[in-house]
Design a protein around this motif. Structure first.
Motif: not given
Length: 116
Positions: A90-92, A95-97, A101-103
Motif C-alpha cells: 500500500n505505502n508503495e 508514496g511512490e506512485t 506505474q513504471q513497474a
C-alpha cells in the motif's frame, strides 16, 4: 462457488491504495491496456488484471504479512493458469506512485508465455 458478490463488495470498499492505482489503470489510460478490478479468477479474487497480457497486479496491506503462505499458494495457482502476478505494498502505491506505474508498464512490455 460464486465470488461475484464478494468482488462487487471489494470494488465498493476499495482501499486508498486501490483507488489511486485504479485511477492510473482504468479506461485504458496505461499505454492503452485494458484492466479490470476485483475480478474472480478460479477461487480467488484478484485486485487488478489485464487479461490480454495475463498480468495480475496485487496491492498488499499489513495483513498480508500474516498470510504469506496463502499468498504464495495463490500466486502459484494463478501462475499455473498462465498469469504473472506482481505485488506492491500500500505505502508503495501511495508514496511512490510513478515508480509503481513504471513497474506495471515494464511488466506489460515483457514477453509472456501463451495461455494454457
Amino acid at each position: 462457488m460464486n465470488l461475484t458478490p464478494g468482488a462487487r463488495r471489494l470494488r465498493r470498499e476499495s482501499t486508498d491504495a486501490e483507488r489511486v492505482l485504479w485511477r492510473l489503470l482504468c479506461n485504458r489510460q496505461l499505454a492503452g491496456w485494458k484492466f479490470r478490478r476485483q475480478v474472480p479468477i478460479g477461487r480467488y479474487i484478484v485486485d487488478f488484471v489485464c487479461f490480454d497480457k495475463r498480468l495480475i497486479v496485487e496491492i498488499d496491506g499489513g495483513h498480508h504479512q500474516q498470510q504469506a503462505d496463502h499468498d504464495d499458494k495463490r500466486t502459484r495457482w494463478l501462475a499455473s493458469e498462465g498469469f504473472r502476478v506482481i505485488r506492491f505494498w500500500n505505502n508503495e502505491v501511495l508514496g511512490e506512485t510513478a515508480a509503481v506505474q513504471q513497474a506495471v508498464l515494464t511488466e506489460l512490455d515483457r514477453e509472456h508465455p501463451p495461455s494454457p
